[in-house]
Design a protein around this motif. Structure first.
Motif, PDB file in Angstrom:
ATOM      1  N   THR A   1      40.766  11.166  30.112  1.00  0.00           N
ATOM      2  CA  THR A   1      41.737  10.130  30.468  1.00  0.00           C
ATOM      3  C   THR A   1      42.459  10.462  31.770  1.00  0.00           C
ATOM      4  OG1 THR A   1      42.077   9.706  28.103  1.00  0.00           O
ATOM      5  CG2 THR A   1      43.733   8.826  29.617  1.00  0.00           C
ATOM      6  N   ILE A   2      42.897  11.717  31.887  1.00  0.00           N
ATOM      7  CA  ILE A   2      43.659  12.142  33.069  1.00  0.00           C
ATOM      8  C   ILE A   2      42.760  12.206  34.298  1.00  0.00           C
ATOM      9  CG2 ILE A   2      45.033  14.028  34.053  1.00  0.00           C
ATOM     10  CD1 ILE A   2      45.601  14.811  31.055  1.00  0.00           C
ATOM     11  N   SER A   3      41.524  12.657  34.097  1.00  0.00           N
ATOM     12  CA  SER A   3      40.636  12.932  35.228  1.00  0.00           C
ATOM     13  C   SER A   3      40.363  11.695  36.064  1.00  0.00           C
ATOM     14  CB  SER A   3      39.311  13.513  34.725  1.00  0.00           C
ATOM     15  OG  SER A   3      39.525  14.760  34.116  1.00  0.00           O
ATOM     16  N   TYR A   4      40.259  10.545  35.423  1.00  0.00           N
ATOM     17  CA  TYR A   4      39.956   9.323  36.180  1.00  0.00           C
ATOM     18  C   TYR A   4      41.012   9.090  37.252  1.00  0.00           C
ATOM     19  CZ  TYR A   4      39.442   4.415  37.364  1.00  0.00           C
ATOM     20  OH  TYR A   4      39.321   3.240  38.058  1.00  0.00           O
ATOM     21  N   GLN A   5      42.284   9.133  36.842  1.00  0.00           N
ATOM     22  CA  GLN A   5      43.353   8.908  37.799  1.00  0.00           C
ATOM     23  C   GLN A   5      43.456  10.053  38.805  1.00  0.00           C
ATOM     24  OE1 GLN A   5      44.987   6.324  38.376  1.00  0.00           O
ATOM     25  NE2 GLN A   5      44.677   5.055  36.574  1.00  0.00           N
ATOM     26  N   SER A   6      43.227  11.277  38.336  1.00  0.00           N
ATOM     27  CA  SER A   6      43.316  12.433  39.221  1.00  0.00           C
ATOM     28  C   SER A   6      42.242  12.383  40.306  1.00  0.00           C
ATOM     29  CB  SER A   6      43.176  13.729  38.406  1.00  0.00           C
ATOM     30  OG  SER A   6      44.174  13.817  37.423  1.00  0.00           O
ATOM     31  N   ILE A   7      41.019  12.082  39.915  1.00  0.00           N
ATOM     32  CA  ILE A   7      39.916  12.000  40.885  1.00  0.00           C
ATOM     33  C   ILE A   7      40.133  10.850  41.850  1.00  0.00           C
ATOM     34  CG2 ILE A   7      37.434  11.569  41.128  1.00  0.00           C
ATOM     35  CD1 ILE A   7      37.088  13.013  38.415  1.00  0.00           C
ATOM     36  N   LYS A   8      40.626   9.729  41.304  1.00  0.00           N
ATOM     37  CA  LYS A   8      40.892   8.565  42.150  1.00  0.00           C
ATOM     38  C   LYS A   8      41.921   8.908  43.229  1.00  0.00           C
ATOM     39  CE  LYS A   8      42.626   3.804  41.856  1.00  0.00           C
ATOM     40  NZ  LYS A   8      43.186   2.779  40.939  1.00  0.00           N
ATOM     41  N   ALA A   9      42.990   9.635  42.827  1.00  0.00           N
ATOM     42  CA  ALA A   9      44.021  10.021  43.790  1.00  0.00           C
ATOM     43  C   ALA A   9      43.496  11.059  44.774  1.00  0.00           C
ATOM     44  CB  ALA A   9      45.238  10.571  43.035  1.00  0.00           C
ATOM     45  N   ALA A  10      42.661  11.984  44.282  1.00  0.00           N
ATOM     46  CA  ALA A  10      42.147  13.051  45.131  1.00  0.00           C
ATOM     47  C   ALA A  10      41.176  12.524  46.188  1.00  0.00           C
ATOM     48  CB  ALA A  10      41.476  14.113  44.279  1.00  0.00           C
ATOM     49  N   LEU A  11      40.494  11.425  45.890  1.00  0.00           N
ATOM     50  CA  LEU A  11      39.507  10.869  46.820  1.00  0.00           C
ATOM     51  C   LEU A  11      40.110   9.888  47.816  1.00  0.00           C
ATOM     52  CD1 LEU A  11      36.521  10.247  44.348  1.00  0.00           C
ATOM     53  CD2 LEU A  11      36.705  12.047  46.075  1.00  0.00           C
ATOM     54  N   MET A  12      41.388   9.571  47.645  1.00  0.00           N
ATOM     55  CA  MET A  12      42.027   8.597  48.535  1.00  0.00           C
ATOM     56  C   MET A  12      42.127   9.163  49.956  1.00  0.00           C
ATOM     57  SD  MET A  12      45.725   6.740  48.118  1.00  0.00           S
ATOM     58  CE  MET A  12      45.156   5.762  46.732  1.00  0.00           C
ATOM     59  N   ASN A  13      41.969   8.294  50.939  1.00  0.00           N
ATOM     60  CA  ASN A  13      42.065   8.680  52.345  1.00  0.00           C
ATOM     61  C   ASN A  13      43.510   9.070  52.671  1.00  0.00           C
ATOM     62  OD1 ASN A  13      42.051   8.890  55.135  1.00  0.00           O
ATOM     63  ND2 ASN A  13      40.744   7.095  55.429  1.00  0.00           N
ATOM     64  N   PRO A  14      43.761  10.316  53.129  1.00  0.00           N
ATOM     65  CA  PRO A  14      45.138  10.734  53.408  1.00  0.00           C
ATOM     66  C   PRO A  14      45.800   9.926  54.517  1.00  0.00           C
ATOM     67  CG  PRO A  14      43.567  12.348  54.234  1.00  0.00           C
ATOM     68  CD  PRO A  14      42.791  11.376  53.406  1.00  0.00           C
ATOM     69  N   VAL A  15      45.005   9.303  55.374  1.00  0.00           N
ATOM     70  CA  VAL A  15      45.580   8.486  56.453  1.00  0.00           C
ATOM     71  C   VAL A  15      46.400   7.336  55.876  1.00  0.00           C
ATOM     72  CG1 VAL A  15      45.036   6.994  58.415  1.00  0.00           C
ATOM     73  CG2 VAL A  15      43.733   9.094  58.043  1.00  0.00           C
TER      74      VAL A  15
END
Length: 864
Positions: free
Chosen positions: A844-858
């Motif tokens: 459950t947590i990983s989906y949101q965590s991976i989604k946030a981690a893959l976001m473009n920092p720009v």
């Protein structure tokens, strides 16, 4: 191109919140025009301050109090404003609203289903007009140092109680339910019914369509249900006075037709026969030393049940000649309304029953509601930073804490009301499948006020529970710190949210472990070696011509394809309640009174049942003395004290003989009970059930040959049969249903908990989006960011597992005590359940965590 100066957005929203739609457009236009003019005259900063002051002025004037009138506008506009703000928040935060509504709807739907099931369980046996005065006579038998309680009483007890107790208005005996073949005209069917005393119909005030309440007074009389009357005579009134023939060839006259019994009736019967006919058939029931049928009574409304109980206790002392210091029987009352739910006795005293399942499911319903409301609390407090400025502005313009609490609780109740509508719709569509699963006829009682009172109570309780903490928390925020932008949430709020998550997963872990233990116990019951082979074993009622032509029937069957062996038993191999103290042997103490289970069988009993001999042999036609010989089980040998029992003397019912066989212990009752001493004798007459052992894999051929032989030997009776292994499964039907329900609701619990965890993880990732962007710019890996976001939540899940495990062990150990034979509480169950909870939480947590981690920092840092 120059960017146009805009007034403060938050002040504009504040105006939208508090002003009605009729005034909003005009006021906004006027304020914006003033703002732009002030920008030109005084500068942007000064214009913004003036704009905010003017907004506050309008809010004070129009939203809270009319200065020209003594009638406050606050109460007039407050409710509409609350709804408007609540609706805007719901629409603005679609994902969080969906999570909250889904979680609450699932929790409430589960609670409604469980409520309907519990109400149906509680209604059984309570629908009679005089329920509070109806009682069952129970007996508590003290023998061989043990205490056993059940509903078996002497056959003469009802009439004697009426003579001796003036407090008793009516009393009637009731036999166990029997299946009989009935014939009237050219119709023959099999029906279930009982023998009942004369007072039965009037005691229970069963509605009559024809006849009178004295219908069972004379021998040869029968009362039938509407359904049975319509089956044979098409019209209940035409059935009255007609004759109906039983399988034994005896004709009974229909003296009453009663309305079909409701679903709440604990005793199910399609006909009732005269009690004197029962006593004539079973002559042993006329002796006070023998126990068998049940006895029911109706007390006067002014009678004291405690006084009746006290007099009833030793009622049999002067009637039963077997009473001694080592054996005696006490009688006591059990209220009819309690008999269905409180049916288990341990060591002679009440020890639960189906009430345990009622309590279990009620606890599960509470668990599910708590988990769903905790979701709301967690998400509401986690997102409080987004509502903080609103709270600050409201406090500045005069709102006190009570009004703010009312607003936030009102929002929670509104959201709960939406969830309630969804929950009722879910229940409506799920109910047919739920009925099929539980074997009930539940429905949503929309026409009953009590249902809507329950729904209103559920809505208010859930709304208040879900909205209480967020309301008090948000209303306590300091407006100065909020508007200055210096608000920081302390560790207390964060700790509370973590505690709620832990509590959710503790409840989920309890349900998962409970489900796993119930499943393992049911698997154990279904696969346990009973001491005989219940597979490929068919049971047929021994009735009609089969009694006199059994030997011919058996010989013909053995010539059929797929038939391995044939025998018969007076009792069912799954339920043997026949007990006796009439057993003696050399060396037995005259004062000792020991109870033995007993049954009678035909030849080839061991071969057909596949029981194993430790010593000796089965009954055999080659031995003429077998008519007075006995086979005993290991428990009986230990009770008697014989180390080598074969060849030893034994007297059963004053009939001396010898033991010819010692069989290994096998189960002849439910696994709730331990194996008791058993004596098997060769039957003097053919009765009970025929047992047919088929060849493995040839059941279809065996049934075809069995039916052909049956119709040839016994043509007047319909061919009916049952598989012993299917009958065995029915012994644990209640446990199976509760096991399936527990599995479903445990799955729902973990799903609802994960919904909340999903939302919380999404919000946490959103709050830390800039931190994640900075870390990525500085070289942090995706896996490192995922680990950073996941570890805090996983710690909470691990803490929940550690707390829940000992609680689950204690609760399930108590449940397993209801079984004499049970599985061990393996540590593996807790490890696997814990790993499952941790895995689901991580997923459950990983989906949101991976989604946030893959976001473009720009994107996350572009405003910095």
């Amino acid at each position: 191109m120059l960017k146009r100066t805009q007034p403060p957005r938050w002040a504009a929203r504040l105006l939208e919140w508090f002003c009605s739609d009729d005034w909003l457009e005009e006021i906004q236009g006027d304020l914006e025009e003033r703002f732009l003019r002030n920008v030109d005259l005084f500068g942007e900063r000064s214009a913004k301050r003036q704009y905010v002051a003017q907004v506050f002025g309008f809010v004070r004037r129009f939203a809270w109090r009319d200065k020209k009138s003594s009638t406050p506008l606050q109460m007039k506009m407050m409710i509409s404003n609350y709804f408007k703000i609540a609706w805007r928040n719901l629409v603005r935060s679609k994902s969080f609203s969906a999570i909250n509504i889904s979680g609450l709807a699932l929790g409430m739907a589960s609670a409604i289903l469980i409520f309907l099931w519990i109400e149906d369980e509680k209604s059984i046996g309570t629908h009679y007009k005089n329920t509070s005065d109806l009682y069952r006579i129970m007996e508590r038998e003290f023998t061989d140092g043990k205490i056993v309680a059940d509903e078996d009483t002497p056959g003469l007890l009802a009439d004697e109680l009426k003579r001796q107790f003036p407090e008793i208005i009516y009393a009637a005996g009731l036999s166990s339910s029997e299946s009989h073949v009935l014939t009237a005209g050219n119709k023959t069917t099999r029906q279930r019914g009982n023998f009942a005393g004369e007072d039965w119909l009037k005691m229970y005030e069963i509605p009559l369509l024809a006849g009178t309440y004295s219908a069972l007074k004379s021998p040869g009389s029968i009362a039938v249900s509407r359904k049975l009357a319509e089956t044979y005579f098409s019209d209940p009134e035409k059935a009255f006075g007609q004759a109906i023939r039983f399988g034994n060839g005896k004709d009974y006259q229909i003296t009453a037709v009663y309305e079909d019994l409701p679903a709440q009736a604990p005793d199910k019967y399609e006909f009732l026969l005269n009690w004197d006919d029962y006593l004539s058939r079973e002559k042993w029931l006329k002796e006070w030393t023998n126990f068998g049928p049940g006895t029911r009574i109706l007390l006067r409304s002014d009678a004291d049940p405690k006084q009746v109980n006290a007099r009833l206790k030793w009622f049999l002392k002067g009637l039963n000649k077997d009473f001694s210091s080592g054996y005696f029987v006490n009688l006591f009352l059990m209220a009819e309304k309690d008999a269905y739910l409180h049916s288990n006795f341990k060591d002679g005293y009440l020890d639960g029953g189906r009430i345990d399942y009622v309590r279990l499911l009620a606890i599960i319903a509470v668990f599910l509601l708590l988990i769903a409301t905790i979701n709301f609390m967690n998400l509401a407090t986690a997102r409080s930073v987004k509502r903080a400025r609103e709270v600050g502005v409201r406090k500045v313009v005069g709102a006190d804490r009570g009004l703010l609490i009312g607003q936030f609780i009102g929002e929670a109740v509104l959201l709960t009301a939406m969830a309630t509508v969804v929950a009722i719709a879910l229940v409506y569509f799920i109910l047919p499948f739920f009925n099929q699963l539980t074997d009930k006829q539940l429905f949503l009682p929309f026409g009953k006020p009590v249902f809507w009172f329950y729904m209103a109570g559920l809505l208010i309780f859930t709304g208040l529970l879900a909205g209480s903490y967020p309301a008090f928390f948000l209303s306590s925020l300091n407006p100065v710190k909020i508007l200055k932008g210096t608000l920081r949430f302390g560790s207390g709020a964060k700790l509370f949210r973590r505690g709620l998550v832990v509590f959710q997963f503790v409840l989920s872990m309890l349900l998962i472990v409970g489900t796993a233990v119930v499943y393992r116990q049911l698997q154990y019951l279904q696969t346990k070696n009973l001491g005989y082979n219940r597979e490929n074993l068919i049971s047929i009622p021994l009735e009609g011509e089969l009694s006199s032509k059994y030997d011919i029937f058996k010989e013909d069957l053995l010539r059929q394809s797929g038939i391995q062996s044939v025998t018969f038993m007076h009792t069912s191999p799954l339920n043997n309640g026949n007990t006796t103290e009439g057993v003696s042997w050399p060396g037995k103490s005259p004062a000792a009174v020991i109870s033995f289970h007993n049954t009678a069988t035909g030849y080839d009993f061991a071969k057909t049942m596949k029981v194993k001999f430790k010593d000796g042999r089965d009954f055999n036609k080659a031995f003429a003395t077998d008519s007075s010989s006995y086979i005993i089980n290991e428990t009986a040998a230990k009770k008697i004290g014989y180390k080598n029992p074969v060849g030893q003397p034994l007297t059963f019912w004053d009939k001396p003989g010898k033991i010819v066989g010692l069989v290994e212990d096998f189960h002849f009752n439910s696994l709730h009970d331990p194996i008791r001493p058993l004596i098997i004798r060769l039957a003097e007459w053919k009765a009970g059930s025929i047992l047919v052992r088929t060849e493995p894999g040839q059941t279809k051929e065996a049934l075809s040959g069995l039916e052909a032989v049956y119709k040839k030997i016994n043509p007047r009776f319909p061919f009916t049969y049952s598989f012993v292994d299917e009958g065995y499964q029915k012994l644990y039907k209640s446990e199976s249903i509760v096991g399936v329900l527990a599995t479903i609701f445990a799955g729902l619990a973990i799903f609802i908990a994960c919904l909340g965890l999903f939302g919380l993880a999404a919000f946490t990732a959103e709050q830390r989006i800039k931190k994640i962007g900075v870390r990525k710019v500085l070289g942090a890996s995706v896996s490192g960011i995922v680990a950073m976001l996941s570890q805090d939540f996983l710690r909470l899940v691990v803490v929940a597992i550690l707390i829940a495990s000992p609680l689950a062990w204690y609760v399930m150990s108590r449940w397993l005590e209801n079984f004499a034979y049970k599985v061990d509480m393996s540590w593996l169950v807790f490890v696997l359940s814990g790993l499952l909870v941790a895995f689901i939480g991580l997923l459950t947590i990983s989906y949101q965590s991976i989604k946030a981690a893959l976001m473009n920092p720009v994107k996350s840092l572009k405003s910095e």
